[in-house]
Design a protein around this motif. Structure first.
Motif, PDB file in Angstrom:
ATOM      1  N   ARG A 164       0.840  -1.210   0.000  1.00 35.84           N
ATOM      2  CA  ARG A 164       0.000   0.000   0.000  1.00 35.84           C
ATOM      3  C   ARG A 164       0.871   1.255   0.000  1.00 35.84           C
ATOM      4  NH1 ARG A 164      -5.024  -1.253   0.080  1.00 35.84           N
ATOM      5  NH2 ARG A 164      -5.796  -3.140   1.092  1.00 35.84           N
ATOM      6  N   ALA A 165       1.945   1.218   0.795  1.00 32.49           N
ATOM      7  CA  ALA A 165       2.865   2.359   0.837  1.00 32.49           C
ATOM      8  C   ALA A 165       3.533   2.549  -0.530  1.00 32.49           C
ATOM      9  CB  ALA A 165       3.918   2.151   1.921  1.00 32.49           C
ATOM     10  N   LEU A 166       3.887   1.436  -1.170  1.00 31.39           N
ATOM     11  CA  LEU A 166       4.584   1.495  -2.457  1.00 31.39           C
ATOM     12  C   LEU A 166       3.743   2.230  -3.501  1.00 31.39           C
ATOM     13  CD1 LEU A 166       7.124   0.439  -4.027  1.00 31.39           C
ATOM     14  CD2 LEU A 166       5.714  -1.514  -4.688  1.00 31.39           C
ATOM     15  N   PHE A 167       2.474   1.875  -3.599  1.00 33.16           N
ATOM     16  CA  PHE A 167       1.594   2.483  -4.603  1.00 33.16           C
ATOM     17  C   PHE A 167       0.779   3.659  -4.046  1.00 33.16           C
ATOM     18  CE2 PHE A 167       2.064  -1.900  -6.348  1.00 33.16           C
ATOM     19  CZ  PHE A 167       2.725  -1.535  -7.513  1.00 33.16           C
TER      20      PHE A 167
ATOM     21  N   ARG B  77      -6.878   1.933  -0.755  1.00 35.72           N
ATOM     22  CA  ARG B  77      -8.233   1.460  -1.044  1.00 35.72           C
ATOM     23  C   ARG B  77      -8.284   0.117  -1.778  1.00 35.72           C
ATOM     24  NH1 ARG B  77      -8.029   6.512  -2.159  1.00 35.72           N
ATOM     25  NH2 ARG B  77      -7.976   6.183  -4.409  1.00 35.72           N
ATOM     26  N   SER B  78      -7.391  -0.082  -2.760  1.00 30.17           N
ATOM     27  CA  SER B  78      -7.464  -1.315  -3.565  1.00 30.17           C
ATOM     28  C   SER B  78      -7.221  -2.545  -2.710  1.00 30.17           C
ATOM     29  CB  SER B  78      -6.430  -1.272  -4.688  1.00 30.17           C
ATOM     30  OG  SER B  78      -6.601  -0.107  -5.466  1.00 30.17           O
TER      31      SER B  78
ATOM     32  N   ARG C 276      -0.503  -5.564  -9.761  1.00 29.45           N
ATOM     33  CA  ARG C 276       0.132  -4.326 -10.234  1.00 29.45           C
ATOM     34  C   ARG C 276       1.650  -4.370 -10.018  1.00 29.45           C
ATOM     35  NH1 ARG C 276      -1.674   1.550  -7.952  1.00 29.45           N
ATOM     36  NH2 ARG C 276      -0.085   2.741  -9.082  1.00 29.45           N
ATOM     37  N   LEU C 277       2.043  -4.923  -8.896  1.00 31.93           N
ATOM     38  CA  LEU C 277       3.475  -5.067  -8.607  1.00 31.93           C
ATOM     39  C   LEU C 277       4.117  -6.036  -9.612  1.00 31.93           C
ATOM     40  CD1 LEU C 277       5.986  -4.530  -6.914  1.00 31.93           C
ATOM     41  CD2 LEU C 277       5.166  -6.189  -5.233  1.00 31.93           C
ATOM     42  N   ALA C 278       3.424  -7.147  -9.893  1.00 28.71           N
ATOM     43  CA  ALA C 278       3.958  -8.143 -10.831  1.00 28.71           C
ATOM     44  C   ALA C 278       4.163  -7.551 -12.225  1.00 28.71           C
ATOM     45  CB  ALA C 278       3.029  -9.341 -10.897  1.00 28.71           C
TER      46      ALA C 278
END
Length: 240
Positions: free
Chosen positions: A219-222, A226-227, A235-237
């Motif tokens: 969550r911090a990364l993006f 909410r997602s 999304r990370l992949a």
């Protein structure tokens, strides 16, 4: 050929000894600590907190070293690269990691700064409040890392906490890629992600084979609260 690689995994991380003690909630307030957080401290603050601790036990730790201990227990051939000082905690760390069957050849560094320690206050709710002094762990220089360190290895792993020393993390991942290793990073904590988001995305573009992330970290990364976790992992992949 890689099939005859001497090591399955080489991990690079902060060589840290955990100093753990139970305490009451009042002590956390008294010392002005945020309950359950992990924050870096300097030598003076580390000493002050250590002095305030009740009876403690020392256990070698550090994210990457702990990961290797698990892999070694499962039968993998592992080596660790990290810096300790020539002091009591440095000896504890070197003894413990070798006793786990992990090769550790980084020479101890004489003098200050001392070996890194993580002071862990365990409150009655079993929550851990961590204060980390990185000391000697931060003195491992990028110039001390080369592709030769990874020639005999299949996979290189770094802990997220290493990105507090971004030049070193860059050197490690660059050397590992040059040597033909697959690579992984453990994001370690949302504090790490917040401090190094742009760097992380640049590494994803260069190629990271595995990223370990929990819900807080992803969550911090993006910057997305909410997602759902599954869509964030997809999304990370797709970042590679």
């Amino acid at each position: 050929p890689m099939t005859e690689a001497r090591y399955d995994v080489i991990a690079i991380g902060n060589a840290i000894v955990d100093v753990m003690a139970p305490c009451e909630d009042e002590l956390i307030e008294e010392l002005g600590l945020n309950h359950g957080g992990m924050t870096l401290v300097d030598a003076a603050r580390a000493q002050e907190l250590y002095d305030a601790m009740g009876p403690a036990r020392e256990i070698s730790g550090g994210s990457a070293a702990n990961t290797l201990a698990g892999l070694a227990a499962l039968g993998a051939q592992c080596a660790f690269i990290g810096q300790v000082a020539d002091d009591q905690l440095g000896e504890v760390f070197a003894h413990d990691i070798r006793a786990a069957g992990i090769d550790f050849d980084t020479p101890a560094r004489p003098g200050d700064p001392p070996t890194a320690r993580c002071l862990i206050f365990v409150t009655p709710d079993a929550q851990r409040t961590l204060r980390t002094y990185l000391g000697a762990a931060m003195t491992l220089a990028p110039a001390e890392i080369s592709a030769d360190d990874f020639r005999d290895c299949r996979h290189a792993h770094i802990e997220g906490y290493l990105v507090f020393n971004q030049a070193l993390a860059d050197a490690v991942l660059g050397a590992a890629r040059t040597a033909g290793c697959t690579t992984s990073v453990d994001l370690s904590s949302f504090e790490v992600v917040n401090a190094s988001r742009a760097w992380l995305f640049s590494q994803f573009r260069k190629g990271l084979d595995v990223v370990f992330a929990n819900e807080d970290e992803i969550r911090a990364l993006f910057e997305d609260q909410r997602s759902d976790f599954a869509s964030l992992t997809r999304r990370l992949a797709d970042q590679g």
